[in-house]
Design a protein around this motif. Structure first.
Motif, PDB file in Angstrom:
ATOM      1  N   VAL A 258       0.963  -1.329  -0.189  1.00 53.09           N
ATOM      2  CA  VAL A 258       0.001  -0.047   0.021  1.00 53.09           C
ATOM      3  C   VAL A 258       0.874   1.005  -0.079  1.00 53.09           C
ATOM      4  O   VAL A 258       0.637   2.305  -0.883  1.00 53.09           O
ATOM      5  CB  VAL A 258      -1.084   0.105   1.191  1.00 53.09           C
ATOM      6  N   LYS A 259       2.020   1.336   0.883  1.00 51.66           N
ATOM      7  CA  LYS A 259       2.824   2.267   0.829  1.00 51.66           C
ATOM      8  C   LYS A 259       3.462   2.702  -0.373  1.00 51.66           C
ATOM      9  O   LYS A 259       3.629   3.894  -0.820  1.00 51.66           O
ATOM     10  CB  LYS A 259       3.700   2.283   1.865  1.00 51.66           C
ATOM     11  N   ILE A 290      -5.344   8.451   3.048  1.00 55.40           N
ATOM     12  CA  ILE A 290      -5.240   6.878   3.064  1.00 55.40           C
ATOM     13  C   ILE A 290      -3.927   6.528   3.554  1.00 55.40           C
ATOM     14  O   ILE A 290      -3.846   5.443   4.322  1.00 55.40           O
ATOM     15  CB  ILE A 290      -5.142   6.519   1.388  1.00 55.40           C
ATOM     16  N   GLY A 291      -2.929   7.247   3.523  1.00 53.52           N
ATOM     17  CA  GLY A 291      -1.765   7.060   4.182  1.00 53.52           C
ATOM     18  C   GLY A 291      -1.932   6.860   5.955  1.00 53.52           C
ATOM     19  O   GLY A 291      -1.655   5.802   6.467  1.00 53.52           O
ATOM     20  N   LYS A 292      -2.715   7.777   6.298  1.00 48.00           N
ATOM     21  CA  LYS A 292      -2.915   7.765   7.775  1.00 48.00           C
ATOM     22  C   LYS A 292      -4.039   6.707   7.888  1.00 48.00           C
ATOM     23  O   LYS A 292      -3.891   6.002   9.078  1.00 48.00           O
ATOM     24  CB  LYS A 292      -3.653   9.107   8.074  1.00 48.00           C
ATOM     25  N   GLU A 293      -5.131   6.325   7.049  1.00 46.73           N
ATOM     26  CA  GLU A 293      -5.962   5.206   7.098  1.00 46.73           C
ATOM     27  C   GLU A 293      -5.099   3.949   7.258  1.00 46.73           C
ATOM     28  O   GLU A 293      -5.616   2.904   7.845  1.00 46.73           O
ATOM     29  CB  GLU A 293      -7.175   5.342   6.238  1.00 46.73           C
ATOM     30  N   THR A 324     -11.466   0.091   6.956  1.00 44.86           N
ATOM     31  CA  THR A 324     -11.426   1.202   7.097  1.00 44.86           C
ATOM     32  C   THR A 324     -10.611   2.048   5.850  1.00 44.86           C
ATOM     33  O   THR A 324     -10.544   3.183   5.904  1.00 44.86           O
ATOM     34  CB  THR A 324     -10.837   1.864   8.446  1.00 44.86           C
ATOM     35  N   LEU A 325     -10.214   1.068   5.088  1.00 50.72           N
ATOM     36  CA  LEU A 325      -9.308   1.467   4.112  1.00 50.72           C
ATOM     37  C   LEU A 325      -9.707   1.598   2.503  1.00 50.72           C
ATOM     38  O   LEU A 325      -9.656   2.363   1.899  1.00 50.72           O
ATOM     39  CB  LEU A 325      -7.955   0.480   3.833  1.00 50.72           C
ATOM     40  N   SER A 326     -10.713   0.425   2.160  1.00 50.53           N
ATOM     41  CA  SER A 326     -10.966   0.151   0.799  1.00 50.53           C
ATOM     42  C   SER A 326     -11.797   1.347   0.158  1.00 50.53           C
ATOM     43  O   SER A 326     -11.959   1.629  -1.059  1.00 50.53           O
ATOM     44  CB  SER A 326     -11.744  -1.352   0.330  1.00 50.53           C
ATOM     45  N   GLY A 327     -12.898   2.015   0.870  1.00 53.77           N
ATOM     46  CA  GLY A 327     -13.826   3.107   0.572  1.00 53.77           C
ATOM     47  C   GLY A 327     -13.008   4.208   0.482  1.00 53.77           C
ATOM     48  O   GLY A 327     -13.186   4.845  -0.764  1.00 53.77           O
ATOM     49  N   LEU A 366      -7.983  -6.567  -0.697  1.00 56.06           N
ATOM     50  CA  LEU A 366      -8.554  -6.234   0.671  1.00 56.06           C
ATOM     51  C   LEU A 366      -9.805  -6.767   1.022  1.00 56.06           C
ATOM     52  O   LEU A 366     -10.078  -7.654   2.069  1.00 56.06           O
ATOM     53  CB  LEU A 366      -8.230  -4.810   0.975  1.00 56.06           C
ATOM     54  N   GLU A 367     -10.751  -6.589  -0.187  1.00 58.37           N
ATOM     55  CA  GLU A 367     -12.166  -6.983   0.262  1.00 58.37           C
ATOM     56  C   GLU A 367     -12.327  -8.638   0.091  1.00 58.37           C
ATOM     57  O   GLU A 367     -12.918  -9.080   1.041  1.00 58.37           O
ATOM     58  CB  GLU A 367     -13.025  -6.314  -0.827  1.00 58.37           C
ATOM     59  N   ASN A 368     -11.513  -8.965  -0.631  1.00 64.06           N
ATOM     60  CA  ASN A 368     -11.756 -10.448  -0.940  1.00 64.06           C
ATOM     61  C   ASN A 368     -11.044 -11.397   0.509  1.00 64.06           C
ATOM     62  O   ASN A 368     -11.663 -12.021   0.868  1.00 64.06           O
ATOM     63  CB  ASN A 368     -10.653 -11.053  -2.119  1.00 64.06           C
ATOM     64  N   PHE A 369      -9.953 -10.674   0.854  1.00 60.29           N
ATOM     65  CA  PHE A 369      -9.436 -11.284   2.270  1.00 60.29           C
ATOM     66  C   PHE A 369     -10.154 -11.245   3.174  1.00 60.29           C
ATOM     67  O   PHE A 369     -10.527 -12.073   4.136  1.00 60.29           O
ATOM     68  CB  PHE A 369      -7.987 -10.381   2.467  1.00 60.29           C
TER      69      PHE A 369
END
Length: 658
Positions: A258-259, A290-293, A324-327, A366-369
């Motif tokens: 992600v980073k 997104i970096g913070k999330e 809290t990330l994919s959105g 992410l969603e699949n996991f």
């Protein structure tokens, strides 16, 4: 395909006056090699799949290359040869195939296939240099060095580059499917990737690695391809394909992944990245958010892992933490897509859309996991001990066999699988292949088991420490360290000491380091900030060396001659049953009425034991000892199966005199 062609006379090719004998000094006729070559030829002519266990010294590469060359050159279709290690690839491309090209009457072409990301994209290099030159610091001279190299290289691939660039540098200039303008590109005619692709299209034989093979097989199911079509497949080092396939049918999502995406869009610390060159205030704000999330999300993951690891060993349930990330990533995708539409510069548009695709891949994984959408997979976490360490969300099929069967065995008329370690017992019949075949979905196949032409009864002596404590007992490490001293003194170094865990390796290394120094034996320790290739090079140099290694040194390591005279196997290579993927597989076997130990753990350990044993003898002039410090090999009923699986040799049971 030329279905009327009957193939060359294999016996004649390998005969004392044949093509090979006339061209290769000191060539020896080996019945095992002839038998394997004949079996490969027949399965290609008649159809069907073939598994061949060929002991060390059989010469299996010639045994499959010669019929492959003959049939490909005579209209049977393009053949793909896949290997696991770079070492074997290089042997085939740089040594074996050129030799056969010179000595065989058939004319053929063979090309090394590489993944697309190995090639430089000239358009992306030019774009990056133009956009980022004003921000260069000394480290970014890598781009200038790549530019100089690009003007000279004919190959254009990463392996031809005289230095290894940082991953973030190469990522900006590598060739990519979704970031390619194809024939519309100004560099299409002199593009390194498309030149390589044309060579592949014209080749009779393609040499690739297992990772590229499975990437191609998966993409072909989606109507895309990395390699041109091939009719027949040869898989060498085939004992590794189950684990390679796992990576292609599972998920691997990490905080570092992600980073990487975010930093390449806009690095909040350096104020650099793709978005720093354009008016993209909203997108930059989203990247920062997104970096913070992401930091918050992966802290949640770490906290859950730390609280439950003693019970779960990292295995997690559906939606074990809140997403809290994919959105926010979806918001970024929409913003980037809109930004791309505004761009008139096609290069800039392609670069922005690339990050839309990368972000969509993050969302998908992410969603699949979290939803555990893939039935039949196991889901787990891997969390480093350091606070800044990588945190991984991983999944893999409990049984990857059906996936391999569908995309490989059901699609191709003939697949040949070979290795020195496919069988789990002494039996000469097909049943010895049952474990290997079952794990990879190979149902209908022929099998050939060939021993080694080497004389192991003369070349090898096996010592078994019968009276040592069980390796699971607390006193084992202290006693094992003393016994290792004994064998190193006997051979004055020149030894591989093979472990099944870094923890035990480090404990024994700590106990022996002073003694090794006193006896002028240099310790080469895996994991001590030196990579595997460097360790091997140091081990092969003159001097008295001992190499302490774990998993990767049990296989694919070739040290012929006097540099290696002893292999010390500290404990039988049973995988830790608390590893999430293995634990899930053992549960599945139990639920299906099987025996987890007999059906999986034992045969897996036997194959790995054979691999470790096989490190010692690499030529007919090699000799040495193998010492087994795990007393279970003679004290447990299953122990005899390990000894039955290796070539017959002198075995000495060492008893404690006390």
């Amino acid at each position: 395909m030329n279905k009327t062609y009957k193939g060359l006379d294999i016996q004649k090719v390998f005969a004392p006056d044949g093509d090979i004998w006339r061209s290769l000094a000191n060539f020896e006729v080996r019945p095992e090699q002839i038998q394997m070559a004949g079996a490969v030829q027949q399965v290609f002519l008649k159809g069907g799949h073939l598994a061949v266990e060929a002991g060390t010294g059989v010469g299996k590469s010639f045994a499959y290359l010669i019929p492959a060359v003959d049939l490909a050159a005579n209209g049977m279709g393009r053949i793909l040869i896949s290997t696991f290690t770079i070492t074997l690839q290089e042997q085939l491309i740089n040594k074996d195939i050129p030799f056969l090209n010179n000595c065989m009457q058939q004319e053929f072409t063979a090309v090394l296939g590489k993944g697309r990301s190995n090639y430089l994209c000239k358009r992306r290099l030019k774009f990056t240099l133009q956009r980022e030159s004003r921000l260069f610091d000394d480290k970014d001279s890598e781009l200038y060095r790549i530019q100089d190299w690009a003007e000279q290289t004919k190959d254009g691939s990463l392996s031809d580059l005289p230095f290894l660039p940082r991953s973030r540098t190469w990522d900006r200039v590598k060739s990519e499917h979704g970031n390619c303008r194809g024939r519309k590109c100004l560099h299409f005619r002199d593009c390194f990737y498309w030149a390589a692709r044309r060579r592949l299209e014209n080749a009779d034989i393609i040499v690739a690695n297992h990772a590229l093979l499975f990437s191609d097989l998966v993409l072909k199911e989606q109507g895309v391809s990395l390699l041109p079509d091939y009719k027949l497949v040869i898989i060498d080092e085939a004992h590794n394909i189950e684990h390679v396939a796992e990576d292609h049918f599972g998920i691997d999502l990490s905080n570092k992944r992600v980073k990487f995406v975010l930093d390449n869009l806009y690095n909040t610390r350096t104020h650099r990245g793709l978005l720093s060159h354009t008016n993209a205030k909203t997108a930059i704000e989203l990247v920062n958010k997104i970096g913070k999330e992401s930091a918050h999300f992966f802290r949640q993951v770490r906290d859950w892992y730390e609280q439950t690891k003693d019970e779960t060993k990292g295995r997690c349930h559906k939606n074990f933490v809140e997403d809290t990330l994919s959105g926010h990533l979806k918001d970024l995708c929409r913003e980037l897509a809109g930004l791309a539409k505004q761009k008139e510069d096609e290069d800039e548009k392609f670069e922005i859309l690339r990050f839309v695709d990368l972000s969509k891949a993050l969302i998908h994984d992410l969603e699949n996991f979290l939803s555990q959408a893939n039935e039949g997979q196991i889901y787990w976490l891997e969390v480093g001990s350091d606070k800044t360490a990588t945190i991984r969300l991983k999944s893999a099929p409990l049984d990857v066999g059906p996936e391999i069967r569908r995309c490989l065995f059901d699609k191709y008329d003939s697949v040949v699988l070979t290795s020195a370690t496919l069988c789990t017992g002494a039996t000469e019949d097909k049943s010895g292949f049952d474990f290997f075949a079952g794990r990879i979905g190979l149902d209908d196949f022929d099998a050939v088991k060939l021993g080694s032409p080497f004389d192991y009864q003369i070349q090898v002596k096996v010592y078994i420490e019968k009276d040592l404590p069980d390796p699971n007992q607390s006193g084992f490490v202290d006693v094992a360290a003393e016994v290792i001293k004994k064998y190193l003194a006997k051979t004055t170094g020149g030894a591989f000491v093979l472990f099944t865990s870094y923890v035990m390796l480090e404990e024994i290394a700590g106990r022996l380091s002073e003694w090794l120094d006193e006896n002028n034996i240099r310790l080469l320790q895996q994991g001590a900030s030196v990579d595997r290739s460097m360790l091997l090079r140091k081990f092969k140099t003159n001097g008295t060396n001992v190499l302490f290694g774990t998993d990767s040194f049990w296989q694919g390591v070739d040290v012929p001659g006097q540099a290696l005279s002893a292999v010390i196997i500290v404990r039988l290579p049973f995988a830790a049953p608390d590893q999430p993927l293995l634990a899930g597989r053992l549960e599945q076997i139990k639920e299906q009425g099987g025996s987890p130990f007999n059906d999986y753990q034992l045969p897996s350990a036997i194959i790995k034991f054979k691999q470790g044993f096989g490190r010692l003898i690499r030529s007919k002039t090699d000799s040495g000892i193998v010492a087994v410090l795990d007393s279970r090999i003679v004290n447990k009923p299953y122990g005899r199966k390990f000894l039955a699986a290796i070539p017959k040799c002198e075995v000495v049971i060492v008893k404690n005199d006390k």
